[in-house]
Scaffold this active site. Structure first.
Site, PDB file in Angstrom:
ATOM      1  N   HIS A 151       0.796  -1.139  -0.202  1.00 27.46           N
ATOM      2  CA  HIS A 151      -0.011   0.166  -0.011  1.00 27.46           C
ATOM      3  C   HIS A 151       0.978   1.364  -0.092  1.00 27.46           C
ATOM      4  CE1 HIS A 151      -3.094  -3.071   1.212  1.00 27.46           C
ATOM      5  NE2 HIS A 151      -2.240  -3.268   2.003  1.00 27.46           N
ATOM      6  N   SER A 281      13.569  19.965 -16.167  1.00 24.67           N
ATOM      7  CA  SER A 281      12.318  21.235 -16.343  1.00 24.67           C
ATOM      8  C   SER A 281      12.835  22.523 -16.791  1.00 24.67           C
ATOM      9  CB  SER A 281      11.783  21.226 -14.864  1.00 24.67           C
ATOM     10  OG  SER A 281      10.729  22.467 -14.817  1.00 24.67           O
TER      11      SER A 281
END
Length: 477
Positions: A151, A281
């Site tokens: 999880h 970026s």
């Protein structure tokens, strides 16, 4: 500046080899090879076809006049007849017997199967290279402890290599599926307009053995061990659906691998290769975005969704033939192959240079290991004479306090210090720290990896050793 749309799969992603397989020149030269196989078989079985006609066709296999074919198609509105006429102009002696007894699907469908076979063979070799890269990585890091996650919450430790073996195993499952699909692909053969071979009954005066022998000859010449047993005018479109489901399986494995890598990149534990001048970026110079893994996920999403196309086509065919499959097939099948090829090329590139930050992994382990060691500490304290239930409650209370320190105060995990200060345990910090050796918590991970690589992976790599030559993949973008 180009003024016409160009598929990014061709201009940016797919290999030259896969683009050639689904190129016009490959398609139409395969049509011609099929017409030659048909004529040769008919000649050998007694029809009035000469070796001179066969020779003339063979001499012009690669000499495709696309302009002439386009002119004929504009006039005739039929692509197969256009190419028959264009080739007939180049082969005047053979012109009368080209396509004898056949229907359009003889060249169209048989070619589609041939191209899918060659595409799967290329995909198979690319899969082998990914498996080899991951196997090497798994072996190198098979004993390197790392946090396991369930999880996406820290769980019992595993190893970096054991996690890689999970990725490897899924790609290995895909390889076996590709092998099965290749082993079951059969040509349509020469079935005629509704699959009854009525035209060949006329040509061979009802001699059914010659009709069956003709299909055997065609299949052998085209590299197949047989033809489908029954068909309408076309082969069952479920074949396309099966093949694209195989490609979807590869996309699923690749996306799972790339998604895990994107999460590991966020954790700064494992990263994809990053080139010296690569820009992460345009606005944030410090970023190292996992753009190759993201591209794998993006292209995988396309392949997985593309499987709906042949499934719908297969389910909506009418009786022996309808043409609503054609326009869809000529887009959905080649594009799925080109996208899967691109996915595996990126996977090869990424898996050949994975970067492991062991110090970060160790730091994350140490942040969580005290909680994981608590059960062993509990057992040790009980063996020293303590009450299991009392000790369990004390560990629970200390764990809550340590968790609050980490989550609410931003402090380090001090569970070991809290237990060391608790007289109920009667253990020194040194004795407690002995329980914090990560290798005590990785179970059989190293041996599992070794056994998997030896028993399952090595035989495959030996079988396809030739596919491992020239493994380096350079990406265009």
């Amino acid at each position: 500046m180009n003024d016409r749309y160009e598929s990014p799969l061709s201009s940016r992603y797919a290999s030259d080899e896969m683009q050639y397989i689904f190129s016009p020149i490959k398609k139409f030269t395969t049509w011609r090879r099929l017409w030659i196989a048909l004529a040769r078989g008919e000649m050998e079985l007694g029809l009035p076809i000469t070796q001179e006609q066969i020779d003339e066709m063979e001499a012009n296999v690669d000499n495709v006049d696309f302009e002439a074919a386009a002119r004929y198609e504009k006039e005739l509105r039929h692509d197969v007849m256009a190419h028959i006429h264009a080739w007939g102009d180049q082969c005047p002696k053979a012109r009368p017997i080209i396509h004898l007894g056949a229907t359009s699907c003889y060249v169209g469908d048989n070619t589609d199967i041939i191209l899918m076979k060659e595409g799967l063979e290329l995909i198979r070799d690319e899969l082998v290279r990914v498996i080899d890269n991951l196997a090497r990585f798994a072996d190198r890091y098979k004993a390197t402890p790392t946090l396991g996650f369930t999880h996406f919450q820290a769980a019992q430790l595993t190893t970096v290599g054991k996690r890689a073996s999970l990725w490897t195993n899924e790609f290995l499952m895909d390889l076996h599926e590709v092998e099965y699909r290749l082993s079951t692909l059969k040509l349509l053969g020469s079935k005629g307009t509704t699959g009854t071979q009525a035209s060949f009954m006329e040509l061979f005066h009802g001699d059914q053995e010659k009709i069956k022998a003709l299909e055997e000859k065609i299949a052998a010449e085209m590299g197949f061990d047989g033809v489908v047993p029954v068909s309408g005018q076309t082969y069952s479109r479920k074949m396309d659906s099966y093949v694209l489901n195989t490609l979807s399986g590869i996309a699923q494995s690749a996306s799972k691998f790339a998604t895990d890598l994107r999460l590991l990149s966020h954790l700064k534990e494992v990263e994809e290769p990053y080139e010296a001048h690569q820009i992460g970026s345009s606005a944030m110079p410090y970023k190292r975005n996992p753009m190759r893994s993201e591209r794998i996920c993006a292209l995988s999403r396309y392949v997985i969704s593309d499987t709906v196309n042949p499934a719908i086509t297969a389910s909506t065919q009418w009786f022996e033939r309808t043409l609503d499959d054609s326009a869809n097939k000529r887009i959905s099948v080649p594009e799925a192959f080109l996208a899967t090829d691109a996915i595996l090329r990126i996977c090869q590139n990424v898996t050949s240079g994975l970067i492991v930050h062991e110090k970060v992994i160790e730091k994350h382990i140490q942040e969580e290991l005290p909680f994981m060691a608590s059960e062993n500490i509990l057992m040790d304290a009980v063996l020293r004479g303590g009450d299991r239930q009392e000790l369990h409650e004390r560990i629970r209370v200390h764990s809550l306090e340590a968790g609050r320190n980490v989550k609410e105060l931003g402090l380090e995990n001090n569970l070991i210090d809290l237990i060391a200060a608790d007289p109920l345990f009667g253990m020194t910090r040194e004795e407690l720290t002995a329980h914090l050796e990560p290798r005590r918590y990785i179970g059989r991970s190293p041996d599992q990896v070794t056994e998997f690589l030896e028993n399952d992976v090595r035989p495959v790599l030996e079988q396809y050793a030739s596919a491992l030559d020239g493994r380096k993949v350079e990406l265009s973008v």
